[in-house]
Design a protein around this motif. Structure first.
Motif, short mmCIF file in Angstrom:
data_model
loop_
_atom_site.label_atom_id
_atom_site.label_comp_id
_atom_site.label_asym_id
_atom_site.label_seq_id
_atom_site.Cartn_x
_atom_site.Cartn_y
_atom_site.Cartn_z
N LYS A 119 -6.19 8.97 2.78
CA LYS A 119 -6.20 7.69 2.06
C LYS A 119 -5.75 6.55 2.97
O LYS A 119 -6.35 5.47 2.99
CB LYS A 119 -5.27 7.80 0.84
CG LYS A 119 -5.19 6.53 0.02
CD LYS A 119 -4.23 6.70 -1.14
CE LYS A 119 -4.08 5.39 -1.90
NZ LYS A 119 -3.09 5.49 -2.96
N ASN A 120 -4.71 6.79 3.73
CA ASN A 120 -4.20 5.77 4.65
C ASN A 120 -5.23 5.41 5.72
O ASN A 120 -5.44 4.24 6.02
CB ASN A 120 -2.90 6.27 5.29
CG ASN A 120 -2.19 5.19 6.05
OD1 ASN A 120 -1.92 4.13 5.49
ND2 ASN A 120 -1.89 5.45 7.30
N ASN A 121 -5.89 6.41 6.30
CA ASN A 121 -6.90 6.15 7.32
C ASN A 121 -8.11 5.42 6.75
O ASN A 121 -8.68 4.55 7.40
CB ASN A 121 -7.34 7.46 7.98
CG ASN A 121 -6.26 8.01 8.89
OD1 ASN A 121 -5.38 7.28 9.32
ND2 ASN A 121 -6.32 9.30 9.15
N GLY A 127 0.81 -1.22 0.00
CA GLY A 127 0.00 0.00 0.00
C GLY A 127 0.84 1.26 0.00
O GLY A 127 0.37 2.32 0.40
N GLN A 128 2.08 1.17 -0.43
CA GLN A 128 2.95 2.33 -0.42
C GLN A 128 2.60 3.29 -1.55
O GLN A 128 1.96 2.94 -2.52
CB GLN A 128 4.40 1.90 -0.53
CG GLN A 128 4.86 1.13 0.69
CD GLN A 128 6.33 0.77 0.61
OE1 GLN A 128 6.98 1.06 -0.37
NE2 GLN A 128 6.82 0.14 1.65
N LYS A 151 -8.04 3.33 4.37
CA LYS A 151 -7.63 1.97 4.07
C LYS A 151 -7.47 1.11 5.33
O LYS A 151 -7.86 -0.06 5.34
CB LYS A 151 -6.32 1.99 3.30
CG LYS A 151 -5.84 0.63 2.85
CD LYS A 151 -4.64 0.76 1.95
CE LYS A 151 -4.21 -0.61 1.45
NZ LYS A 151 -3.06 -0.50 0.55
N TYR A 197 -2.33 11.95 1.69
CA TYR A 197 -1.86 10.66 2.17
C TYR A 197 -2.60 10.18 3.43
O TYR A 197 -3.03 9.04 3.50
CB TYR A 197 -0.36 10.70 2.43
CG TYR A 197 0.18 9.38 2.93
CD1 TYR A 197 0.35 8.32 2.06
CD2 TYR A 197 0.46 9.18 4.28
CE1 TYR A 197 0.81 7.10 2.51
CE2 TYR A 197 0.92 7.97 4.73
CZ TYR A 197 1.10 6.93 3.85
OH TYR A 197 1.54 5.72 4.30
N TRP A 198 -2.71 11.04 4.46
CA TRP A 198 -3.31 10.59 5.72
C TRP A 198 -4.75 10.16 5.53
O TRP A 198 -5.19 9.16 6.09
CB TRP A 198 -3.21 11.67 6.79
CG TRP A 198 -1.80 11.87 7.27
CD1 TRP A 198 -1.11 13.04 7.31
CD2 TRP A 198 -0.90 10.88 7.77
NE1 TRP A 198 0.15 12.83 7.79
CE2 TRP A 198 0.31 11.51 8.09
CE3 TRP A 198 -0.99 9.51 7.97
CZ2 TRP A 198 1.40 10.83 8.60
CZ3 TRP A 198 0.11 8.82 8.49
CH2 TRP A 198 1.28 9.49 8.78
#
Length: 146
Positions: free
Chosen positions: A47-49, A19-20, A51, A44-45
Motif C-alpha cells: 500500500k505504501n509503495n 497517510g498513517q 501511494k 503495509y509495504w
C-alpha cells in the motif's frame, strides 16, 4: 464561515494527510513481532509503495564510468580549503602539515590548497587537482611518525 474545533477534528478524521495506518481497523490483530512483520509484508509495504512510488523517466541507466585517472575517494570525502603559511605549513584540525620542497606544481605562501580527508581517515592535500607531497609535524617542527 470560520471553522470551529469540532468541525476541524471531523474533517481531519475523514482525510489523513500523513497517510498513517488507522490503528483501530488495520492493526487490531498485531500482538507480537511475527504478526507485525506479516502485516508489513502482506499489507503495509504494498500500500505504501503504491501511494508513494514514482516511475522513472527512462529505463536506461545514465551512470557513467569513472575515467582511469579519477579516484572515487576524492569525491566521497571531507573537504576543507586551507592557506599555506610563510613557513610552508598548513594547519588543520589542531594538526600541522609541512609541505615538502619538491612538488609537481609550484606553490608559494598564501596559496589556497584543498585538504581532503578520505573516509579511511587518510589526509591528502591538493592544489588545482594535483596532489602535493607533505608530512605531519608536531608543535616543535619535528616529523610525526605515521
Amino acid at each position: 464561515m470560520p471553522i470551529v474545533p469540532r468541525q476541524r477534528a471531523r474533517r481531519e478524521m475523514e482525510w489523513d494527510p500523513s497517510g498513517q495506518v488507522n490503528s483501530r481497523n488495520e492493526t487490531k490483530n498485531i500482538k507480537d513481532i511475527d504478526n507485525a512483520n506479516r502485516f508489513l509484508k502482506e499489507y503495509y509495504w504494498e500500500k505504501n509503495n503504491r501511494k508513494f512510488s514514482k516511475k522513472p523517466l527512462s529505463d536506461e541507466d545514465f551512470h557513467i564510468a569513472l575515467m582511469p585517472d579519477q579516484d572515487l575517494r576524492n569525491y566521497v570525502c571531507y573537504t576543507a580549503e586551507c592557506k599555506v603559511y610563510r613557513d610552508y605549513t598548513i594547519k588543520f584540525s589542531k594538526r600541522i602539515y609541512q609541505i615538502e620542497k619538491k612538488q609537481p606544481i609550484a606553490i608559494k605562501p598564501g596559496d589556497n590548497v584543498i585538504l581532503k580527508t578520505w573516509l579511511d581517515g587518510s589526509i591528502h592535500i591538493f592544489k588545482k587537482n594535483i596532489e602535493l607531497n607533505f608530512f605531519e609535524i608536531d608543535d616543535y617542527g619535528r616529523r610525526v611518525s605515521a
